[in-house]
Enzyme design. Structure first.
Site, PDB file in Angstrom:
ATOM      1  N   ARG A 125       0.805  -1.220   0.000  1.00 35.67           N
ATOM      2  CA  ARG A 125       0.000   0.000   0.000  1.00 35.67           C
ATOM      3  C   ARG A 125       0.843   1.279   0.000  1.00 35.67           C
ATOM      4  O   ARG A 125       0.405   2.314  -0.466  1.00 35.67           O
ATOM      5  CB  ARG A 125      -0.990  -0.008   1.173  1.00 35.67           C
ATOM      6  CG  ARG A 125      -2.176  -0.926   0.873  1.00 35.67           C
ATOM      7  CD  ARG A 125      -3.151  -1.007   2.015  1.00 35.67           C
ATOM      8  NE  ARG A 125      -2.675  -1.898   3.063  1.00 35.67           N
ATOM      9  CZ  ARG A 125      -3.407  -2.262   4.108  1.00 35.67           C
ATOM     10  NH1 ARG A 125      -4.613  -1.798   4.255  1.00 35.67           N
ATOM     11  NH2 ARG A 125      -2.920  -3.080   5.010  1.00 35.67           N
ATOM     12  N   LYS A 180     -16.197   6.386  -0.689  1.00 28.49           N
ATOM     13  CA  LYS A 180     -15.657   6.307   0.671  1.00 28.49           C
ATOM     14  C   LYS A 180     -14.785   7.522   0.982  1.00 28.49           C
ATOM     15  O   LYS A 180     -14.006   7.961   0.144  1.00 28.49           O
ATOM     16  CB  LYS A 180     -14.826   5.022   0.783  1.00 28.49           C
ATOM     17  CG  LYS A 180     -14.073   4.885   2.078  1.00 28.49           C
ATOM     18  CD  LYS A 180     -13.465   3.501   2.209  1.00 28.49           C
ATOM     19  CE  LYS A 180     -12.040   3.428   1.726  1.00 28.49           C
ATOM     20  NZ  LYS A 180     -11.409   2.136   1.968  1.00 28.49           N
ATOM     21  N   ASP A 222     -13.981  -6.505  -1.878  1.00 25.73           N
ATOM     22  CA  ASP A 222     -12.847  -5.587  -1.750  1.00 25.73           C
ATOM     23  C   ASP A 222     -11.554  -6.395  -1.871  1.00 25.73           C
ATOM     24  O   ASP A 222     -11.563  -7.620  -1.724  1.00 25.73           O
ATOM     25  CB  ASP A 222     -12.900  -4.869  -0.391  1.00 25.73           C
ATOM     26  CG  ASP A 222     -12.250  -3.490  -0.439  1.00 25.73           C
ATOM     27  OD1 ASP A 222     -11.584  -3.173  -1.443  1.00 25.73           O
ATOM     28  OD2 ASP A 222     -12.402  -2.730   0.537  1.00 25.73           O
TER      29      ASP A 222
HETATM   30  C1  R5P Z   1      -8.533   0.537   0.336  1.00 23.12           C
HETATM   31  O1  R5P Z   1      -8.209   1.140  -0.655  1.00 23.12           O
HETATM   32  C2  R5P Z   1      -8.702  -0.934   0.342  1.00 23.12           C
HETATM   33  O2  R5P Z   1      -9.287  -1.389  -0.858  1.00 23.12           O
HETATM   34  C3  R5P Z   1      -9.553  -1.385   1.504  1.00 23.12           C
HETATM   35  O3  R5P Z   1     -10.857  -0.868   1.341  1.00 23.12           O
HETATM   36  C4  R5P Z   1      -9.010  -0.940   2.822  1.00 23.12           C
HETATM   37  O4  R5P Z   1      -7.647  -1.236   2.932  1.00 23.12           O
HETATM   38  C5  R5P Z   1      -9.769  -1.605   3.960  1.00 23.12           C
HETATM   39  O5  R5P Z   1      -9.288  -1.148   5.185  1.00 23.12           O
HETATM   40  P1  R5P Z   1     -10.151  -1.263   6.508  1.00 23.12           P
HETATM   41  O6  R5P Z   1     -10.679  -2.675   6.602  1.00 23.12           O
HETATM   42  O7  R5P Z   1      -9.177  -0.939   7.614  1.00 23.12           O
HETATM   43  O8  R5P Z   1     -11.246  -0.268   6.423  1.00 23.12           O
END
Ligand code: R5P
Length: 288
Positions: free
Chosen positions: A95, A188, A214
């Site tokens: 990331r 989001k 996701d």
């Molecule tokens: C973000 O760009 C990813 O696709 C995920 O949505 C994100 O890493 C999810 O993180 P969390 O579960 O901490 O909200």
């Protein structure tokens, strides 16, 4: 060909060997009972790799698994393997794929440069940004994991596949086409690591069974926020499916707002019910 399983990816490695129809090599992790007193790691291959094409399977998360991967690579090379292919099901540090602020490094690049050092080829899955492949100097491929999620969702009565942000909309489209459902996305806004807000948006969710897909679930806040949004719009059921289930900080507790939560076996967890072994096997076979 033979497959070696690192401790972060044991089940997936065994499944991969089975699907490929090749031998699986297990690894001894303690030289003496109890391990080294200073906590350093140890690996010893339990079968010969001499002259073989070896596939090492190891997710690079958490950090200790990165060191183990480097040790495994060295053991394979010391053993006289003909070639070394790495399957990195979840590429940790992916990331931080660029320098976002002054003073930072590029974590994805430094990890790529180091783990590839003894490898001939790399396969990975669900990179946060596919441009990370460019950080490897050896041939590197991203295997598509969404077909595995579609295999799981097919036949489960899903009407609508939803991505929790615009960045993941391609995943929702791909899965919806594979299972014959419609698709949509939410907008989001990430406030901080533990706070996520969904912008108001009308979804065609009333009376429908919704699957939120996701690439990663970490704290689960993204999915919880998306699930609350679709429930508030009258969905009759909400499930969540991801490639990499990190499930940090009590995420699985928070995710009980969903009727079902599943991930693939790129990161082992209590809900990693979907195997991506056949997807990696197909990619490896196609290149031989
Ligand atoms: C973000 O760009 C990813 O696709 C995920 O949505 C994100 O890493 C999810 O993180 P969390 O579960 O901490 O909200």
């Amino acid at each position: 060909m033979k497959v070696v399983g690192g401790s972060a990816s044991l089940n997936l490695a065994q499944n991969l060997a089975r699907v490929l129809g090749v031998d699986y090599i297990s690894v001894q992790h303690e030289k003496h009972p109890g391990g080294f007193p200073d906590g350093e790691q140890y690996v010893r291959l339990q079968a010969s790799v001499k002259g073989e094409d070896i596939v090492v399977v190891q997710t690079t998360h958490p950090d200790s698994k990165i060191i183990e991967l480097l040790l495994l690579e060295d053991a394979v090379r010391e053993g006289g393997a003909a070639s070394l292919t790495l399957v990195i099901p979840y590429f940790g540090y992916g990331r931080q794929d660029k320098k976002f602020e002054e003073g930072e490094g590029v974590s994805a690049r430094v990890l790529a440069k180091h783990v590839q050092v003894q490898a001939d080829a790399i396969y990975t899955m669900g990179l946060h940004n596919p441009s990370v492949l460019g950080y490897f100097d050896v041939p590197a491929k991203e295997v598509d994991g969404m077909p595995a999620i579609a295999r799981y969702l097919k036949g489960r009565g899903v009407d609508l596949v939803l991505s929790p942000d615009k960045g993941a909309v391609r995943h929702a489209k791909e899965v919806s086409e594979a299972i014959g459902a419609s698709w949509d996305w939410l907008e989001k806004e990430r406030i901080d690591s533990f706070t996520v807000r969904m912008a108001p948006k009308n979804l065609d969710a009333r009376g429908k069974r919704v699957a939120i897909v996701d690439d990663v679930i970490s704290t689960g806040r993204t999915i919880v926020s998306a699930a609350n949004a679709v429930k508030g719009q009258g969905a009759t059921g909400v499930m969540a499916a991801c490639l990499h289930g990190l499930f940090t900080a009590n995420a699985l507790e928070h995710l009980k707002v969903c009727d079902d939560v599943v991930s693939t076996d790129t990161v082992p967890s209590p809900v990693s019910k979907i195997s991506v072994a056949e997807d990696f096997a197909a990619a490896i076979k196609a290149d031989r």
